[in-house]
Design an enzyme around this catalytic site. Structure first.
Site, PDB file in Angstrom:
ATOM      1  CB  CYS A   1      -1.114 -13.672  23.544  1.00 29.80           C
ATOM      2  SG  CYS A   1      -3.062 -13.463  22.644  1.00 29.80           S
TER       3      CYS A   1
ATOM      4  CG  ASP B   1      -5.441  -0.279  -0.038  1.00 30.38           C
ATOM      5  OD1 ASP B   1      -5.195   0.415  -0.522  1.00 30.38           O
ATOM      6  OD2 ASP B   1      -6.331  -0.999   0.425  1.00 30.38           O
TER       7      ASP B   1
ATOM      8  CB  CYS C   1     -14.309   6.549  -5.189  1.00 31.00           C
ATOM      9  SG  CYS C   1     -16.128   5.543  -4.906  1.00 31.00           S
TER      10      CYS C   1
END
Length: 427
Positions: free
Chosen positions: A330, A286, A26
């Site tokens: 929940c 990722d 990067c």
């Protein structure tokens, strides 16, 4: 480089690949980046561009493994534009070469925008690329975290990239990270992004841990993230409904309408978004580019076989299988689905490990938005326009604040004094 072409395996379910043609390389040094050291974690610290041979192997294999008729290419990084414009021109040519009749492909480039000159923007527009542009709202917040390799802020250059993209006919998706600092300035962040007039905003919470497993100081707190989203939701609902979309709000509406979420972290299972690194290595996600989650290489095994492999199915299924008891009972599970696997390191009140770190904030946000979302859906069914709906919520907000002083209880119901809660965000 000689590669044997793996026999393609057709998969019946759609899947997406995020390909990183430059690996983790990067041209920025964002302080919160989770991927910059990915090369070290995979044992390949010296990143090089994906070869032309590997690019062709990837495109051919991905198209053959896809059930179609649409094939989604997401170009990610690091910074994918470092691969150069000729690399992407070749990619488009290869897509056209291998797409069968009746198929189409969609390209999305996720970039910091620094290299996007007019030639780049013209190419992206001519080839119908969608672009995700990373920008952290207001300049003073962006430049604090998103610096170039020389330590200089990059906000102005990113804004110029947004303008060039718009001039070329592309309205980029704005990808905004939420740190502890930015969570304290929700309206400043949101209004700066809104001012770029691109029509779509994504908020990405920054949750990082150090080597000891402690959450880093830059990471957003659960309470801060919930408050950040709630304040922006109110601003959007009262002023921008029908004018721009916020990804999380759009996904919530989809789920409330009874349709499945498209975001992996809001789906019951994950595992259908693979990562292909520059050397052809394939990883589960990722956020899990490491040796434990390397599931193969496209030079040896087809993407269809990898996405449906027992190892990848186990990874995807663990999202639902490893829910805590608190999550299972929940009321917001249908929206949250236990959160992203990478952030399930908190502990419940009962001492059970594996709770979503941002749970408390998301609970508050979902509770804050439930009634408004349902009201919007009812008003839409009655034929109300976005402007009429926004006007209704503006009037409702003003009514809630009538006669409320700084030391009175905040009308949001937090139990805090207004001056210590929503005073600065009142209409």
């Amino acid at each position: 480089m000689e590669m044997g072409s793996p026999k393609p395996v057709f998969t019946k379910d759609p899947f997406v690949v995020m390909v990183k043609p430059m690996g983790s390389a990067c041209n920025l040094r964002c302080s919160y980046c989770y991927y910059l050291d990915a090369g070290t974690r995979t044992g390949k610290p010296h990143q090089t561009r994906m070869t032309d041979e590997m690019l062709e192997e990837f495109i051919r294999g991905y198209i053959k493994a896809s059930p179609g008729p649409n094939v989604s290419f997401v170009w990610h990084g690091g910074e994918p534009t470092l691969a150069g414009l000729p690399f992407f021109e070749k990619a488009v040519a290869l897509q056209k070469k291998y797409l069968p009749e009746g198929f189409s492909c969609w390209n999305n480039l996720q970039t910091n925008g620094i290299l996007l000159d007019e030639e780049w923007c013209r190419f992206l527009a001519e080839n119908h690329f969608d672009v995700g542009l990373s920008i952290d709202g207001a300049s003073w917040i962006h430049d604090r975290f998103r610096k170039d390799i020389n330590g200089n802020g990059t906000y102005d250059r990113t804004v110029e990239a947004a303008k060039r993209l718009k001039a070329a006919g592309i309205r980029p998706d704005l990808l905004c990270t939420v740190t502890r600092a930015s969570s304290e300035e929700p309206l400043a962040v949101y209004r700066a992004l809104r001012g770029l007039d691109t029509g779509w905003i994504q908020f990405i919470p920054i949750v990082c841990r150090d080597e000891q497993g402690n959450v880093t100081p830059d990471s957003v707190t659960p309470e801060g993230y919930g408050r950040f989203l709630s304040v922006i939701f109110d601003e959007w609902l009262q002023n921008d409904l029908g004018k721009l979309d916020v990804q999380l709000f759009a996904e919530m509406a989809t789920v409330y309408a009874g349709r499945p979420a498209s975001l992996c972290y809001m789906a019951p299972r994950c595992g259908r978004v693979l990562i292909v690194e520059h050397d052809g290595s394939v990883y589960s996600c990722d956020h899990f580019v490491d040796g434990d989650h390397r599931i193969g290489n496209i030079a040896e095994t087809s993407l269809g076989a990898l996405v449906d492999s027992p190892l990848q199915k186990k990874f995807g299924g663990s999202k639902e299988e490893k829910l805590t008891a608190k999550c299972k009972r929940c009321p917001w599970l249908f929206l949250c689905r236990g959160g992203c696997l990478k952030d399930r390191f908190a502990v419940t009140e009962d001492g059970e490990e594996g709770l979503y770190y941002l749970c408390k904030g998301m609970e508050a946000f979902f509770a804050h938005t439930e009634k408004p979302v349902k009201t919007v859906m009812e008003m839409v069914k009655k034929g109300k326009s976005p402007s009429e709906i926004s006007s209704f919520f503006r009037m409702e907000a003003k009514k809630r604040w009538e006669g409320v002083g700084r030391n009175d209880p905040c009308p949001c119901g937090s139990g805090k004094k207004a001056k210590n809660c929503c005073w600065d965000f009142r209409p």
